[in-house]
Design an enzyme around this catalytic site. Structure first.
Site, PDB file in Angstrom:
ATOM      1  CD  GLN A   1      -3.062   0.885   0.431  1.00 51.88           C
ATOM      2  OE1 GLN A   1      -3.632  -0.193   0.389  1.00 51.88           O
ATOM      3  NE2 GLN A   1      -3.430   1.910  -0.285  1.00 51.88           N
ATOM      4  CG  PHE A   2       2.065   3.484  -3.673  1.00 55.09           C
ATOM      5  CD1 PHE A   2       2.096   4.843  -3.933  1.00 55.09           C
ATOM      6  CD2 PHE A   2       1.193   2.687  -4.393  1.00 55.09           C
ATOM      7  CE1 PHE A   2       1.267   5.395  -4.904  1.00 55.09           C
ATOM      8  CE2 PHE A   2       0.361   3.221  -5.356  1.00 55.09           C
ATOM      9  CZ  PHE A   2       0.396   4.587  -5.615  1.00 55.09           C
ATOM     10  CB  THR A   3      -1.839   5.343  -1.020  1.00 51.33           C
ATOM     11  OG1 THR A   3      -2.509   4.270  -0.352  1.00 51.33           O
ATOM     12  CG2 THR A   3      -1.953   5.172  -2.530  1.00 51.33           C
TER      13      THR A   3
END
Length: 148
Positions: free
Chosen positions: A78-80
């Site tokens: 989940q890079f966000t």
């Protein structure tokens, strides 16, 4: 590394209309590698999460860890979680680790969690995923290995 963990009665991740990972009771772990993270960081985060007492004991108190309950983990990249919202209305994601490093750390995190006795299912790094979960509690915890 950053992680958001949610206690779940059940959860699954779907890519392209196909379920690629699913668990019954346990934790959904959204994880993001940050610049400067390494395998030691991933292992420390996995150890912390495996020992967090987020599950109810017989008295109804959150006193049991994931390992103690025999639950599973659904680990999703989940890079966000690295979003920078300090300027304007469009988040920036330059605070996330570069994709090749992030993927290696994501996979190392999931593998290390499994060596700690937690059954692990995963999403697909970099894919457009749909995550479904039955949020239990709800219990949602945010962790950052750089936080004091």
């Amino acid at each position: 590394m950053r992680a958001v963990i949610q206690r779940a009665g059940a959860a699954s991740v779907t890519v392209g209309g196909r379920v690629i990972g699913e668990i019954d009771a346990g934790l959904v772990i959204l994880v993001c590698a940050m610049p400067g993270d390494d395998t030691a960081t991933a292992e420390a985060l996995a150890l912390k999460i495996s020992k967090l007492r987020l599950f109810k004991d017989d008295a109804g108190k959150m006193n049991l860890s994931l390992a103690q309950t025999g639950g599973s983990a659904l680990v999703v990249s989940q890079f966000t979680l690295a979003a920078d919202t300090s300027r304007g209305n469009r988040p920036g994601f330059s605070g996330a680790a570069k994709p090749d490093v992030a993927k290696a750390l994501y996979l190392h995190f999931a593998a290390h969690l499994e060596t700690l006795g937690v059954p692990v299912a995963t999403g697909e790094f970099g894919a457009d995923m749909s995550v479904a979960l039955v949020n239990d509690g709800p219990v949602t915890i945010w962790l950052d290995t750089d936080a004091p």
